[in-house]
Write an enzyme that holds these catalytic residues in place. Structure first.
Site, PDB file in Angstrom:
ATOM      1  N   SER A  25       0.849  -1.190   0.000  1.00  0.00           N
ATOM      2  CA  SER A  25       0.000   0.000   0.000  1.00  0.00           C
ATOM      3  C   SER A  25       0.882   1.237   0.000  1.00  0.00           C
ATOM      4  O   SER A  25       2.053   1.161  -0.388  1.00  0.00           O
ATOM      5  CB  SER A  25      -0.939  -0.037   1.216  1.00  0.00           C
ATOM      6  OG  SER A  25      -1.948   0.941   1.089  1.00  0.00           O
ATOM      7  N   ASN A  26       0.366   2.353   0.406  1.00  0.00           N
ATOM      8  CA  ASN A  26       1.143   3.595   0.458  1.00  0.00           C
ATOM      9  C   ASN A  26       0.568   4.482   1.563  1.00  0.00           C
ATOM     10  O   ASN A  26      -0.435   4.139   2.183  1.00  0.00           O
ATOM     11  CB  ASN A  26       1.105   4.305  -0.904  1.00  0.00           C
ATOM     12  CG  ASN A  26      -0.304   4.585  -1.334  1.00  0.00           C
ATOM     13  OD1 ASN A  26      -0.994   5.401  -0.734  1.00  0.00           O
ATOM     14  ND2 ASN A  26      -0.774   3.880  -2.360  1.00  0.00           N
TER      15      ASN A  26
END
Ligand code: C5P
Length: 218
Positions: A25-26
């Site tokens: 993810s980020n």
């Protein structure tokens, strides 16, 4: 200013799972997308927000659909697409996903001490939706860049089939991703036409929407 307009937007990060407990993810906070949803609602639009996992309350009066993966985000948006006048891609969609997701937690190889993961690019949600556009729909994307902001933004505008792109330089500390403030440039097919901020994301959101609305009216 947006009275009667139906606006579909996405926000936040997505997650791509490697196994039941690990994901790619980020650090997107979703703040810019939520600020846009709130601003659009305040300007009279009917807003549908498809949101990845964030620590924000759903904006009041906005139909908010929580999702986790990019595929879920795409499918949820597709359900609203026909009725949308504007589609805004503000989500930080995870751009790589493991080729397969294990049913059990993956063990690290005892001999090599490593775990090798094969990744593939995910579907480009805003580009896929724009390729299914009907006449009169407006597509707006975001481009978070650390260098060559103008050239990269223009490239994305064309490649993704968008009408407008909102570019921000995320190399500056305290601005852009996971921050409360932002500074952006707006690009259309005739080139750059506005530079907004630095300002709080709530203000930037209002200015993005009103500047684009005025540009469409011209
Ligand atoms: O190519 P890049 O990720 O920089 O493009 C950013 C724009 O494209 C944003 O509007 C983002 O929401 C959208 N995007 C998408 N699906 C992806 C990657 C990006 O919709 N897989």
């Amino acid at each position: 200013m947006l009275h009667g307009k139906r606006i579909l937007l996405n926000a936040g990060p997505t997650r791509e799972f490697l196994d039941p407990v690990r994901y790619l993810s980020n650090g997107s906070s979703g703040k810019m997308g939520y600020a846009l949803a709130q601003a659009a609602k305040a300007m009279g639009a009917k807003v549908s927000l498809v949101s990845g996992p964030v620590a924000l309350d759903p904006p009041e009066g906005v139909e908010t659909v929580p999702v986790v993966t990019g595929q879920e985000m795409y499918e949820a948006m597709l359900g609203f697409l026909d009725h949308a006048d504007w589609v805004i891609g503000c989500a930080a969609v995870a751009d790589l996903a493991p080729v397969s997701c294990g049913e059990q937690k993956i063990k690290i190889d005892k001999e090599t001490g490593k775990l090798v993961v094969e990744l593939h690019p995910t579907r480009d949600i805003i580009a896929s939706l724009a390729s299914q556009r009907r006449d009169g729909q407006i597509f707006i994307g975001f481009a978070a860049e650390t260098q060559n902001v103008a050239a990269n933004a223009k490239g994305k505008l064309i490649r993704k089939g968008l009408d407008y792109i909102v570019a921000n330089d995320v190399s500056q500390p305290h601005l852009g991703m996971n921050a409360d403030h932002n500074a952006v440039q707006l690009y259309g097919h005739r080139g750059p036409f506005a530079s907004l901020g630095p300002a709080l994301k709530d203000q930037i959101a209002k200015d993005i929407l009103s500047t684009i609305a005025r540009s469409i009216e011209k």
